[in-house]
Design a protein around this motif. Structure first.
Motif, PDB file in Angstrom:
ATOM      1  N   ALA A  82      16.504 -26.770  50.399  1.00 30.10           N
ATOM      2  CA  ALA A  82      16.789 -25.383  50.034  1.00 30.10           C
ATOM      3  C   ALA A  82      16.022 -25.034  48.781  1.00 30.10           C
ATOM      4  O   ALA A  82      15.812 -25.870  47.925  1.00 30.10           O
ATOM      5  N   ALA A  83      15.659 -23.783  48.667  1.00 33.41           N
ATOM      6  CA  ALA A  83      14.942 -23.332  47.472  1.00 33.41           C
ATOM      7  C   ALA A  83      15.882 -23.341  46.284  1.00 33.41           C
ATOM      8  O   ALA A  83      17.053 -22.999  46.405  1.00 33.41           O
ATOM      9  N   PRO A  84      15.421 -23.758  45.097  1.00 31.71           N
ATOM     10  CA  PRO A  84      16.267 -23.721  43.912  1.00 31.71           C
ATOM     11  C   PRO A  84      16.765 -22.313  43.640  1.00 31.71           C
ATOM     12  O   PRO A  84      16.094 -21.330  43.934  1.00 31.71           O
ATOM     13  N   ALA A  85      17.954 -22.234  43.082  1.00 35.40           N
ATOM     14  CA  ALA A  85      18.541 -20.922  42.786  1.00 35.40           C
ATOM     15  C   ALA A  85      17.710 -20.191  41.761  1.00 35.40           C
ATOM     16  O   ALA A  85      17.130 -20.786  40.863  1.00 35.40           O
ATOM     17  N   VAL A 143       8.009 -11.282  51.937  1.00 30.83           N
ATOM     18  CA  VAL A 143       9.284 -10.603  51.654  1.00 30.83           C
ATOM     19  C   VAL A 143      10.381 -11.619  51.348  1.00 30.83           C
ATOM     20  O   VAL A 143      11.142 -11.477  50.383  1.00 30.83           O
ATOM     21  N   ASN A 144      10.459 -12.668  52.165  1.00 35.48           N
ATOM     22  CA  ASN A 144      11.507 -13.673  51.989  1.00 35.48           C
ATOM     23  C   ASN A 144      11.392 -14.415  50.662  1.00 35.48           C
ATOM     24  O   ASN A 144      12.407 -14.850  50.106  1.00 35.48           O
ATOM     25  N   ARG A 145      10.158 -14.557  50.164  1.00 44.72           N
ATOM     26  CA  ARG A 145       9.960 -15.362  48.948  1.00 44.72           C
ATOM     27  C   ARG A 145       9.539 -14.528  47.747  1.00 44.72           C
ATOM     28  O   ARG A 145       9.024 -15.055  46.760  1.00 44.72           O
ATOM     29  N   GLN A 146       9.746 -13.222  47.809  1.00 45.07           N
ATOM     30  CA  GLN A 146       9.273 -12.380  46.712  1.00 45.07           C
ATOM     31  C   GLN A 146       9.933 -12.729  45.382  1.00 45.07           C
ATOM     32  O   GLN A 146       9.285 -12.703  44.326  1.00 45.07           O
ATOM     33  N   ALA A 147      11.226 -13.101  45.404  1.00 44.77           N
ATOM     34  CA  ALA A 147      11.909 -13.479  44.159  1.00 44.77           C
ATOM     35  C   ALA A 147      11.310 -14.755  43.586  1.00 44.77           C
ATOM     36  O   ALA A 147      11.118 -14.885  42.366  1.00 44.77           O
ATOM     37  N   LEU A 148      10.995 -15.708  44.467  1.00 44.20           N
ATOM     38  CA  LEU A 148      10.379 -16.965  44.021  1.00 44.20           C
ATOM     39  C   LEU A 148       9.013 -16.715  43.398  1.00 44.20           C
ATOM     40  O   LEU A 148       8.710 -17.211  42.303  1.00 44.20           O
ATOM     41  N   PHE A 149       8.183 -15.928  44.079  1.00 37.89           N
ATOM     42  CA  PHE A 149       6.843 -15.644  43.566  1.00 37.89           C
ATOM     43  C   PHE A 149       6.910 -14.926  42.213  1.00 37.89           C
ATOM     44  O   PHE A 149       6.136 -15.223  41.296  1.00 37.89           O
ATOM     45  N   LYS A 150       7.853 -13.996  42.085  1.00 35.52           N
ATOM     46  CA  LYS A 150       7.988 -13.255  40.833  1.00 35.52           C
ATOM     47  C   LYS A 150       8.397 -14.186  39.701  1.00 35.52           C
ATOM     48  O   LYS A 150       7.868 -14.117  38.588  1.00 35.52           O
ATOM     49  N   ARG A 151       9.346 -15.072  39.998  1.00 38.64           N
ATOM     50  CA  ARG A 151       9.851 -15.977  38.959  1.00 38.64           C
ATOM     51  C   ARG A 151       8.780 -16.969  38.513  1.00 38.64           C
ATOM     52  O   ARG A 151       8.708 -17.345  37.337  1.00 38.64           O
ATOM     53  N   LEU A 152       7.926 -17.398  39.447  1.00 34.08           N
ATOM     54  CA  LEU A 152       6.889 -18.377  39.126  1.00 34.08           C
ATOM     55  C   LEU A 152       5.578 -17.728  38.689  1.00 34.08           C
ATOM     56  O   LEU A 152       4.592 -18.430  38.437  1.00 34.08           O
ATOM     57  N   SER A 192       7.372 -25.581  52.001  1.00 33.62           N
ATOM     58  CA  SER A 192       8.661 -24.955  51.715  1.00 33.62           C
ATOM     59  C   SER A 192       8.700 -24.347  50.318  1.00 33.62           C
ATOM     60  O   SER A 192       7.867 -24.646  49.460  1.00 33.62           O
ATOM     61  N   ALA A 193       9.717 -23.520  50.087  1.00 36.57           N
ATOM     62  CA  ALA A 193       9.847 -22.832  48.801  1.00 36.57           C
ATOM     63  C   ALA A 193      10.047 -23.817  47.660  1.00 36.57           C
ATOM     64  O   ALA A 193       9.476 -23.653  46.575  1.00 36.57           O
ATOM     65  N   ASP A 194      10.863 -24.862  47.873  1.00 38.50           N
ATOM     66  CA  ASP A 194      11.109 -25.791  46.769  1.00 38.50           C
ATOM     67  C   ASP A 194       9.878 -26.653  46.477  1.00 38.50           C
ATOM     68  O   ASP A 194       9.646 -27.029  45.321  1.00 38.50           O
ATOM     69  N   VAL A 195       9.049 -26.912  47.492  1.00 37.46           N
ATOM     70  CA  VAL A 195       7.799 -27.627  47.249  1.00 37.46           C
ATOM     71  C   VAL A 195       6.846 -26.753  46.433  1.00 37.46           C
ATOM     72  O   VAL A 195       6.144 -27.245  45.547  1.00 37.46           O
ATOM     73  N   ILE A 196       6.840 -25.453  46.707  1.00 37.40           N
ATOM     74  CA  ILE A 196       6.022 -24.534  45.907  1.00 37.40           C
ATOM     75  C   ILE A 196       6.454 -24.591  44.450  1.00 37.40           C
ATOM     76  O   ILE A 196       5.619 -24.694  43.535  1.00 37.40           O
ATOM     77  N   GLU A 197       7.765 -24.542  44.219  1.00 42.66           N
ATOM     78  CA  GLU A 197       8.260 -24.582  42.832  1.00 42.66           C
ATOM     79  C   GLU A 197       7.893 -25.894  42.152  1.00 42.66           C
ATOM     80  O   GLU A 197       7.464 -25.909  40.992  1.00 42.66           O
ATOM     81  N   ARG A 256      -1.998 -18.057  43.079  1.00 45.44           N
ATOM     82  CA  ARG A 256      -1.927 -17.202  44.258  1.00 45.44           C
ATOM     83  C   ARG A 256      -1.284 -17.948  45.419  1.00 45.44           C
ATOM     84  O   ARG A 256      -1.514 -19.156  45.600  1.00 45.44           O
ATOM     85  N   ALA A 257      -0.497 -17.225  46.193  1.00 46.20           N
ATOM     86  CA  ALA A 257       0.140 -17.777  47.390  1.00 46.20           C
ATOM     87  C   ALA A 257      -0.272 -16.937  48.598  1.00 46.20           C
ATOM     88  O   ALA A 257      -0.176 -15.710  48.567  1.00 46.20           O
TER      89      ALA A 257
END
Length: 401
Positions: free
Chosen positions: A140-143, A45-54, A14-19, A36-37
């Protein structure tokens, strides 16, 4: 500094586990040199904001085949282990299918750590890693972090007084001059003996290993068997090793370091890691090229008294510390030169020829005198190791004229 590579199976966690995984790795090592992910296009596409932030680079897999993302991650991991030479590889996945990859990375001298998602990880997965952490999925993924819309007055003033950037043309000219100077220094070293061996942390973050060796004449070295054997080969074959390094660095300068190395760099890496040099009577070479194992090792066994097989690849030397029947050399015919003649070998390493991969696989424990078990003819009946040639196209190309 410990060089760390973080590879994420983003289709699996999940996204929050990635973070959490990125933060845990940062807390443990202080820096992550490769992030790399691997995921499908929809997930990217769904996680592009997460990848950019991390600051995680998404590696989008367009294939819809089963396990295709896992295969893409595994292929990339081996390429990166060779190019970036990490001390630690962190795999973020609960998938047990990565066991062969973990074993291969460990053979490359890497410590391999796993991070999985709680509730998805089986005991068989945990056991294959040097260490493993299970992280809880919080639903849920962190804001995303918000960025102020306006600069403060102080920041505006600082921006106005900041020195102007160099013009693109000047920057390009300076970069070219620097590269030219470095190349001249490197070329001046080509006729020298073994290079200087330096600690691994001397390799700057993000710098391609082969390019660094070529430009500085130094070899970043880790405290493990893999790099120990690399050093021994450098001392035995300094000119040939420099030639391989020169060809690698030239290709990197021409094409950069991408997801794939290309045919020449593939061949250079294959020989550097698993190569061997064979001097043998023509009958043995013909049998080897045809993968005629009974002729090579049984019918013409006596001819091996006239042959010499020299292991060149440092990864193969490392494998022979704990020999396995499947250990395989990629043999380059040394016809017309002494197998220990470093200068003649270096001259033979022609890039156009090497790009054709003029090697023949040879399971080295089959060589008479190398392993006691091969005295019995049925030793060679194992088709998983002593495989027949699939086509005439697999025969090696003749050397450059």
């Amino acid at each position: 500094m410990t060089r760390v590579m973080l590879l994420i199976d983003a289709d699996n966690v999940s996204a929050d586990v990635i973070e959490q995984a990125v933060q845990r790795t940062m807390d443990e090592y202080g820096a992550i040199h490769v992030r790399r992910a691997y995921c499908n296009a929809e997930m990217a596409v769904n996680r592009q904001a997460l990848f950019k932030r991390l600051s995680v680079r998404p590696m989008v897999n367009l294939s819809a085949g089963k396990n295709s993302t896992d295969i893409a991650l595994s292929v990339d991991a081996i390429d990166l282990a060779i190019a970036e030479r990490p001390d630690v590889v962190v795999l973020v996945s609960s998938d047990s299918d990565f066991a062969p990859l973990v074993i291969r990375l460990r053979e490359k001298g890497c410590r391999v750590c796993g991070i999985g998602q709680q509730g998805k990880t089986g005991e068989e997965t945990v056991g294959i890693y040097d260490s493993f952490i299970d992280l809880a999925h919080h639903g849920a993924a962190p804001a995303a972090r918000t960025v102020p819309a306006k600069k403060t007055a102080a920041k505006k003033a600082a921006a106005k007084t900041a020195p102007a950037k160099k013009a693109p043309a000047k920057k390009a000219a300076a970069k070219t001059a620097k590269k030219t100077a470095a190349k001249k220094v490197a070329q001046a070293r080509q006729g020298a003996g073994p290079p200087t061996f330096v600690p691994q942390h001397a390799l700057p973050a993000g710098r391609a290993y082969e390019a660094h060796v070529f430009e500085t004449g130094t070899v970043p070295t880790r405290d493990n068997l893999h790099d120990f054997f690399n050093g021994l080969v450098w001392r035995a074959f300094p000119r040939a090793k420099r030639r391989l390094n020169e060809l690698q660095a030239t290709e990197i300068e021409r094409a950069g370091v991408g997801a794939t190395r290309g045919p020449l760099r593939d061949a250079l890496t294959l020989f550097d890691e698993n190569g061997a040099l064979l001097e043998a009577p023509p009958e043995l070479w013909r049998a080897l090229a045809a993968r005629d194992w009974p002729a090579l090792f049984v019918a013409r066994r006596g001819l091996w008294a006239q042959a010499r097989l020299r292991v060149f690849g440092h990864a193969l030397l490392e494998k022979l510390v704990s020999p396995r029947k499947a250990a395989t050399a990629h043999v380059l015919l040394t016809e017309g030169i002494d197998g220990l003649d470093d200068e003649a070998l270096a001259r033979r390493l022609d890039p156009a020829w090497l790009a054709t991969k003029p090697f023949v696989p040879l399971p080295v424990l089959g060589v008479p005198g190398w392993w006691a078990g091969n005295e019995a003819p049925d030793f060679y009946a194992d088709a998983q190791v002593f495989r027949p040639a699939r086509s005439a196209a697999e025969s090696p190309a003749a050397g450059p004229g």
